[in-house]
Design a protein around this motif. Structure first.
Motif, PDB file in Angstrom:
ATOM      1  N   ARG A 265      38.761  46.731  38.250  1.00  0.00           N
ATOM      2  CA  ARG A 265      38.988  46.592  36.808  1.00  0.00           C
ATOM      3  C   ARG A 265      39.619  45.235  36.533  1.00  0.00           C
TER       4      ARG A 265
ATOM      5  N   PHE B 281      36.951  44.948  32.089  1.00  0.00           N
ATOM      6  CA  PHE B 281      35.595  45.104  32.622  1.00  0.00           C
ATOM      7  C   PHE B 281      35.708  45.903  33.915  1.00  0.00           C
ATOM      8  N   ASP B 282      34.990  47.026  33.968  1.00  0.00           N
ATOM      9  CA  ASP B 282      34.945  47.813  35.201  1.00  0.00           C
ATOM     10  C   ASP B 282      33.680  47.422  35.958  1.00  0.00           C
ATOM     11  N   LEU B 283      33.866  46.908  37.162  1.00  0.00           N
ATOM     12  CA  LEU B 283      32.723  46.472  37.975  1.00  0.00           C
ATOM     13  C   LEU B 283      32.593  47.370  39.201  1.00  0.00           C
TER      14      LEU B 283
END
Lengths: 82, 82
Positions: free
Chosen positions: B5, B43-45
């Motif tokens: 995150r 942003f969740d990657l």
């Protein structure tokens, strides 16, 4: 004073166009090992919790102002006493 | 697969108009004990970290795409192995 972070994300069932677009952009940079991207927002609140309970304030503020419940869901962390 | 995150926030020196507006709106709802609001995005990657190191991917993706370094700063948490 209490610091609370409220996380707002799309519901699982809701398509995240921004996340999809960013995933494609990341792939075009050559990072194909980034499989999925989801985008969210958060609100950091400084709350003077002497009179009202923090949970009550967070619930009311989220439900009345910060979250669109048709598309979004929320959760929060109490960060630490400032 | 690793879940990361990435938190993106305004730099301390940058005025946060959205945060100010939300603070006023919260006060108009009667929650004057909410002293300050800051807004950020995350942003969740999902990263398949078999070939490239997660730190490397996060650094490159943040610097090339996700963060406007004139106004913003970032940090990230490795959430857990999915």
């Amino acid at each position: 004073m209490v610091n609370v972070r409220i996380f707002v994300t799309y519901k699982e069932s809701v398509f995240d166009p921004q996340g999809e677009t960013i995933t494609d952009a990341i792939h075009s940079l050559g990072f194909s090992n980034v499989k999925k991207v989801n985008v969210g927002k958060f609100f950091d609140l400084q709350i003077d919790s002497s009179d009202k309970k923090v949970e009550e304030v967070v619930k009311e503020v989220s439900e009345q102002l910060l979250v669109n419940f048709n598309l979004e869901t929320y959760r929060y962390d109490v960060m630490e006493e400032a």
